[in-house]
Scaffold this motif. Sequence first.
Motif, mmCIF file in Angstrom:
data_model
loop_
_atom_site.group_PDB
_atom_site.id
_atom_site.type_symbol
_atom_site.label_atom_id
_atom_site.label_comp_id
_atom_site.label_asym_id
_atom_site.label_seq_id
_atom_site.Cartn_x
_atom_site.Cartn_y
_atom_site.Cartn_z
ATOM 1 N N VAL A 1 0.876 -1.166 0.000
ATOM 2 C CA VAL A 1 0.000 0.000 0.000
ATOM 3 C C VAL A 1 0.911 1.213 0.000
ATOM 4 O O VAL A 1 1.749 1.361 0.885
ATOM 5 C CB VAL A 1 -0.927 0.016 1.239
ATOM 6 N N GLU A 2 0.767 2.062 -1.021
ATOM 7 C CA GLU A 2 1.628 3.240 -1.153
ATOM 8 C C GLU A 2 0.809 4.451 -1.572
ATOM 9 O O GLU A 2 -0.219 4.309 -2.227
ATOM 10 C CB GLU A 2 2.702 3.018 -2.221
ATOM 11 N N VAL A 3 1.309 5.630 -1.197
ATOM 12 C CA VAL A 3 0.772 6.890 -1.689
ATOM 13 C C VAL A 3 1.934 7.650 -2.293
ATOM 14 O O VAL A 3 2.958 7.859 -1.643
ATOM 15 C CB VAL A 3 0.108 7.728 -0.577
ATOM 16 N N ASN A 4 1.773 8.030 -3.557
ATOM 17 C CA ASN A 4 2.797 8.794 -4.264
ATOM 18 C C ASN A 4 2.098 9.881 -5.060
ATOM 19 O O ASN A 4 1.270 9.587 -5.921
ATOM 20 C CB ASN A 4 3.606 7.874 -5.194
ATOM 21 N N ASP A 5 2.410 11.140 -4.770
ATOM 22 C CA ASP A 5 1.751 12.276 -5.424
ATOM 23 C C ASP A 5 0.235 12.165 -5.342
ATOM 24 O O ASP A 5 -0.476 12.347 -6.318
ATOM 25 C CB ASP A 5 2.188 12.401 -6.882
ATOM 26 N N ASN A 6 -0.272 11.839 -4.163
ATOM 27 C CA ASN A 6 -1.700 11.689 -3.868
ATOM 28 C C ASN A 6 -2.383 10.579 -4.659
ATOM 29 O O ASN A 6 -3.606 10.563 -4.795
ATOM 30 C CB ASN A 6 -2.446 13.012 -4.040
ATOM 31 N N LEU B 1 -3.106 6.722 -4.412
ATOM 32 C CA LEU B 1 -3.101 5.576 -3.518
ATOM 33 C C LEU B 1 -3.030 4.315 -4.366
ATOM 34 O O LEU B 1 -3.846 4.124 -5.259
ATOM 35 C CB LEU B 1 -4.376 5.565 -2.670
ATOM 36 N N SER B 2 -2.046 3.459 -4.094
ATOM 37 C CA SER B 2 -1.872 2.209 -4.834
ATOM 38 C C SER B 2 -1.995 1.025 -3.887
ATOM 39 O O SER B 2 -1.368 1.008 -2.829
ATOM 40 C CB SER B 2 -0.494 2.144 -5.486
ATOM 41 N N ASP C 1 -5.300 13.079 4.957
ATOM 42 C CA ASP C 1 -4.014 13.162 5.644
ATOM 43 C C ASP C 1 -3.228 11.899 5.302
ATOM 44 O O ASP C 1 -3.347 10.878 5.978
ATOM 45 C CB ASP C 1 -4.243 13.282 7.151
ATOM 46 N N VAL C 2 -2.440 11.953 4.228
ATOM 47 C CA VAL C 2 -1.764 10.753 3.730
ATOM 48 C C VAL C 2 -0.760 10.191 4.732
ATOM 49 O O VAL C 2 -0.473 8.989 4.710
ATOM 50 C CB VAL C 2 -1.091 10.982 2.356
ATOM 51 N N ASP C 3 -0.240 11.014 5.629
ATOM 52 C CA ASP C 3 0.717 10.532 6.631
ATOM 53 C C ASP C 3 0.036 9.718 7.739
ATOM 54 O O ASP C 3 0.718 9.046 8.506
ATOM 55 C CB ASP C 3 1.479 11.705 7.256
ATOM 56 N N ALA C 4 -1.276 9.777 7.824
ATOM 57 C CA ALA C 4 -1.995 9.090 8.898
ATOM 58 C C ALA C 4 -2.795 7.888 8.393
ATOM 59 O O ALA C 4 -3.561 7.295 9.153
ATOM 60 C CB ALA C 4 -2.914 10.078 9.607
ATOM 61 N N ILE C 5 -2.647 7.507 7.122
ATOM 62 C CA ILE C 5 -3.388 6.363 6.589
ATOM 63 C C ILE C 5 -2.944 5.093 7.296
ATOM 64 O O ILE C 5 -1.758 4.873 7.515
ATOM 65 C CB ILE C 5 -3.180 6.240 5.060
ATOM 66 N N ARG C 6 -3.932 4.264 7.662
ATOM 67 C CA ARG C 6 -3.656 2.985 8.320
ATOM 68 C C ARG C 6 -4.215 1.869 7.450
ATOM 69 O O ARG C 6 -5.250 2.029 6.810
ATOM 70 C CB ARG C 6 -4.310 2.939 9.696
ATOM 71 N N ALA C 7 -3.531 0.731 7.448
ATOM 72 C CA ALA C 7 -3.967 -0.423 6.658
ATOM 73 C C ALA C 7 -3.887 -1.683 7.486
ATOM 74 O O ALA C 7 -2.974 -1.861 8.289
ATOM 75 C CB ALA C 7 -3.095 -0.564 5.412
#
Length: 127
Positions: free
Chosen positions: A50-55, A57-58, A94-100
């Motif tokens: 699970v990644e976020v790059n330039d907003n 989400l993958s 808040d991409v820094d707070a995403i939980r998976a």
Amino acid sequence: MNEVIKRDTSREPAERRSDAALPAVDIFEEDNALHLIADMPGVRRESLTVEVNDNVLSLEGEMALEMPEGLTSIYAEVRSQRYARRFTLSHEIDVDAIRASIDNGVVHLVLPKKETHRPRRIDVRAA
């Protein structure tokens, strides 16, 4: 689709996609966050990315069945499956707070909204 998740970029022309299957996804909203539930049968935590790059989400994962030792395959329809899905997130997340988390092939993402985009109650005073 909710404006907080603007676009599913997985549905691009075939020449830009890989051979990965699109996992089924449900998205739920609450005041403070979005919840994204993706069905990725057979995928384990070790093979989930699970990644976020330039907003963007993958979600990517792979399921592979191992051949039992001492057996010879004479017919096999399911040996492995790759899953991939991408979403463009708005700047409200808040991409820094995403939980998976993952449980039995079901991926649950919590995408918190930034404090400035959360509903808040305004105290009304008597004049």
